[in-house]
Design an enzyme around this catalytic site. Structure first.
Site, PDB file in Angstrom:
ATOM      1  N   LEU A  39       0.848  -1.189   0.000  1.00 59.74           N
ATOM      2  CA  LEU A  39       0.000   0.000   0.000  1.00 59.74           C
ATOM      3  C   LEU A  39       0.887   1.244   0.000  1.00 59.74           C
ATOM      4  O   LEU A  39       1.878   1.292   0.736  1.00 59.74           O
ATOM      5  CB  LEU A  39      -0.893   0.024   1.254  1.00 59.74           C
ATOM      6  CG  LEU A  39      -2.003  -1.020   1.340  1.00 59.74           C
ATOM      7  CD1 LEU A  39      -2.728  -0.907   2.679  1.00 59.74           C
ATOM      8  CD2 LEU A  39      -2.998  -0.872   0.192  1.00 59.74           C
TER       9      LEU A  39
ATOM     10  N   GLU B  88      -8.251   3.959   8.559  1.00 53.46           N
ATOM     11  CA  GLU B  88      -8.840   3.409   7.331  1.00 53.46           C
ATOM     12  C   GLU B  88      -8.732   1.884   7.355  1.00 53.46           C
ATOM     13  O   GLU B  88      -9.650   1.178   6.943  1.00 53.46           O
ATOM     14  CB  GLU B  88      -8.119   4.018   6.118  1.00 53.46           C
ATOM     15  CG  GLU B  88      -8.948   4.058   4.849  1.00 53.46           C
ATOM     16  CD  GLU B  88      -9.126   2.723   4.180  1.00 53.46           C
ATOM     17  OE1 GLU B  88     -10.234   2.464   3.663  1.00 53.46           O
ATOM     18  OE2 GLU B  88      -8.174   1.917   4.173  1.00 53.46           O
TER      19      GLU B  88
HETATM   20  N1  LIG Z   1      -5.663   0.077  -1.782  1.00 54.75           N
HETATM   21  C1  LIG Z   1      -6.350  -1.043  -1.712  1.00 54.75           C
HETATM   22  O1  LIG Z   1      -7.528  -1.010  -1.342  1.00 54.75           O
HETATM   23  C2  LIG Z   1      -5.701  -2.341  -2.091  1.00 54.75           C
HETATM   24  C3  LIG Z   1      -6.406  -3.533  -1.927  1.00 54.75           C
HETATM   25  C4  LIG Z   1      -5.798  -4.736  -2.312  1.00 54.75           C
HETATM   26  C5  LIG Z   1      -4.529  -4.714  -2.852  1.00 54.75           C
HETATM   27  N2  LIG Z   1      -3.867  -3.538  -2.995  1.00 54.75           N
HETATM   28  C6  LIG Z   1      -2.529  -3.494  -3.600  1.00 54.75           C
HETATM   29  O2  LIG Z   1      -2.600  -4.109  -4.891  1.00 54.75           O
HETATM   30  C7  LIG Z   1      -1.388  -4.789  -5.167  1.00 54.75           C
HETATM   31  C8  LIG Z   1      -1.650  -6.286  -5.383  1.00 54.75           C
HETATM   32  O3  LIG Z   1      -2.614  -6.448  -6.362  1.00 54.75           O
HETATM   33  P1  LIG Z   1      -2.307  -6.941  -7.840  1.00 54.75           P
HETATM   34  O4  LIG Z   1      -3.282  -6.216  -8.727  1.00 54.75           O
HETATM   35  O5  LIG Z   1      -0.864  -6.806  -8.133  1.00 54.75           O
HETATM   36  O6  LIG Z   1      -2.606  -8.485  -7.771  1.00 54.75           O
HETATM   37  P2  LIG Z   1      -3.892  -9.340  -7.308  1.00 54.75           P
HETATM   38  O7  LIG Z   1      -5.099  -8.912  -8.071  1.00 54.75           O
HETATM   39  O8  LIG Z   1      -3.977  -9.362  -5.840  1.00 54.75           O
HETATM   40  O9  LIG Z   1      -3.426 -10.777  -7.757  1.00 54.75           O
HETATM   41  C9  LIG Z   1      -3.303 -11.051  -9.135  1.00 54.75           C
HETATM   42  C10 LIG Z   1      -3.232 -12.538  -9.323  1.00 54.75           C
HETATM   43  O10 LIG Z   1      -4.434 -13.131  -8.825  1.00 54.75           O
HETATM   44  C11 LIG Z   1      -4.806 -14.204  -9.667  1.00 54.75           C
HETATM   45  N3  LIG Z   1      -6.104 -13.899 -10.252  1.00 54.75           N
HETATM   46  C12 LIG Z   1      -6.633 -12.676 -10.513  1.00 54.75           C
HETATM   47  N4  LIG Z   1      -7.869 -12.799 -11.042  1.00 54.75           N
HETATM   48  C13 LIG Z   1      -8.132 -14.116 -11.080  1.00 54.75           C
HETATM   49  C14 LIG Z   1      -9.244 -14.877 -11.497  1.00 54.75           C
HETATM   50  N5  LIG Z   1     -10.353 -14.299 -11.989  1.00 54.75           N
HETATM   51  N6  LIG Z   1      -9.182 -16.215 -11.414  1.00 54.75           N
HETATM   52  C15 LIG Z   1      -8.072 -16.826 -10.919  1.00 54.75           C
HETATM   53  N7  LIG Z   1      -6.982 -16.156 -10.500  1.00 54.75           N
HETATM   54  C16 LIG Z   1      -7.020 -14.821 -10.585  1.00 54.75           C
HETATM   55  C17 LIG Z   1      -3.718 -14.364 -10.688  1.00 54.75           C
HETATM   56  O11 LIG Z   1      -2.779 -15.250 -10.082  1.00 54.75           O
HETATM   57  P3  LIG Z   1      -1.844 -16.254 -10.949  1.00 54.75           P
HETATM   58  O12 LIG Z   1      -0.954 -15.369 -11.741  1.00 54.75           O
HETATM   59  O13 LIG Z   1      -1.175 -17.089  -9.919  1.00 54.75           O
HETATM   60  O14 LIG Z   1      -2.789 -17.045 -11.814  1.00 54.75           O
HETATM   61  C18 LIG Z   1      -3.144 -12.961 -10.772  1.00 54.75           C
HETATM   62  O15 LIG Z   1      -1.804 -12.945 -11.224  1.00 54.75           O
HETATM   63  C19 LIG Z   1      -0.479  -4.528  -3.985  1.00 54.75           C
HETATM   64  O16 LIG Z   1       0.292  -3.375  -4.225  1.00 54.75           O
HETATM   65  C20 LIG Z   1      -1.475  -4.272  -2.876  1.00 54.75           C
HETATM   66  O17 LIG Z   1      -0.906  -3.510  -1.813  1.00 54.75           O
HETATM   67  C21 LIG Z   1      -4.440  -2.359  -2.619  1.00 54.75           C
END
Ligand SMILES: NC(=O)c1ccc[n+]([C@@H]2O[C@H](COP(=O)([O-])OP(=O)(O)OC[C@H]3O[C@@H](n4cnc5c(N)ncnc54)[C@H](OP(=O)(O)O)[C@@H]3O)[C@@H](O)[C@H]2O)c1
Length: 204
Positions: free
Chosen positions: A24, A31
């Site tokens: 984050l 929050e």
């Molecule tokens: N500010 C906020 O509210 C908030 C909330 C959450 C996260 N974050 C931030 O977001 C970042 C992480 O999120 P991200 O976007 O990089 O990744 P993510 O969405 O958490 O994970 C992505 C992975 O999830 C799997 N995936 C996604 N959709 C899928 C589906 N429909 N079916 C099966 N598997 C699926 C895939 O894994 P595989 O590649 O293994 O198939 C994909 O590579 C971090 O920086 C975190 O701190 C912020």
């Protein structure tokens, strides 16, 4: 079998950024407490029960990268069923209750479980993008932080033909019961010199 509705929970900055380098971009304890309260509170439970005594729990659905971004001492997210999505890993990471290969599979299985109450989708960007476009997404809890942060992950655009911000002054009278049900503070919040406000969007 009726499938359950889902609710998204996210916090974003002015550019709709949600993350940077797998973490984050900000630290806002109040929050984070709001996130914990919304996702942990079981609305359909016997009164007076808390934590592990509750008969039902909510599920938090997240991409595998979001799960791994939670500091190890805080995962799994307690008092909630931790659900991870991945198409590549074959074994659930430590602490994960369920691993699914698709959103459909997750929603279908979790809908059939009578001990699960609400389904909260908690990120990251890819997971939000898919879920916001699904008809089963009914609510979006979105904290808007009034500041600019350098981000590499973003919240998807909200289609205003599909969703309306019920925390908007004009819509409040009609939707007060929902705001009250979730006990959402509507005034501008401040912490660490940052201002932010809780918004709740509902599918029209
Ligand atoms: N500010 C906020 O509210 C908030 C909330 C959450 C996260 N974050 C931030 O977001 C970042 C992480 O999120 P991200 O976007 O990089 O990744 P993510 O969405 O958490 O994970 C992505 C992975 O999830 C799997 N995936 C996604 N959709 C899928 C589906 N429909 N079916 C099966 N598997 C699926 C895939 O894994 P595989 O590649 O293994 O198939 C994909 O590579 C971090 O920086 C975190 O701190 C912020």
């Amino acid at each position: 079998m009726m499938t359950k509705k889902t609710a998204l929970v996210a916090a974003c900055c002015r550019s709709n950024g949600i993350g940077k380098n797998g973490t984050l971009p900000w630290r806002l304890k109040s929050e984070m407490d709001f996130f914990t309260r919304i996702t942990s509170t079981v609305l359909d439970s016997a009164p007076g029960l808390a934590g592990d005594e509750q008969v039902k729990k909510n599920a938090v659905i997240m991409g595998v990268r979001t799960y791994m971004s939670i500091p190890p001492s805080f995962r799994p997210l307690k008092h909630r069923v931790n659900v991870v999505l991945s198409r590549t890993i074959t074994e659930a990471p430590a602490g994960v209750d369920f691993l699914f290969r698709s959103f459909d599979e997750a929603i279908k299985t979790l809908s059939e479980m009578s001990n699960i109450d609400q389904l909260y989708v908690i990120g990251g960007s890819e997971v939000y993008k898919e879920s916001i476009a699904r008809p089963d997404c009914d609510l979006i809890f979105l904290t808007k932080i009034d500041a600019d942060f350098d981000c590499d992950r973003f919240f998807p655009p909200i289609d205003h033909d599909q969703y309306e911000d019920i925390t908007d002054e004009k819509l409040l009278p009609k939707y007060r019961h929902i705001i009250d049900k979730y006990d959402i503070p509507l005034d501008v919040q401040t912490e660490n010199g940052l201002s932010f406000r809780y918004h709740l969007y509902k599918r029209k």
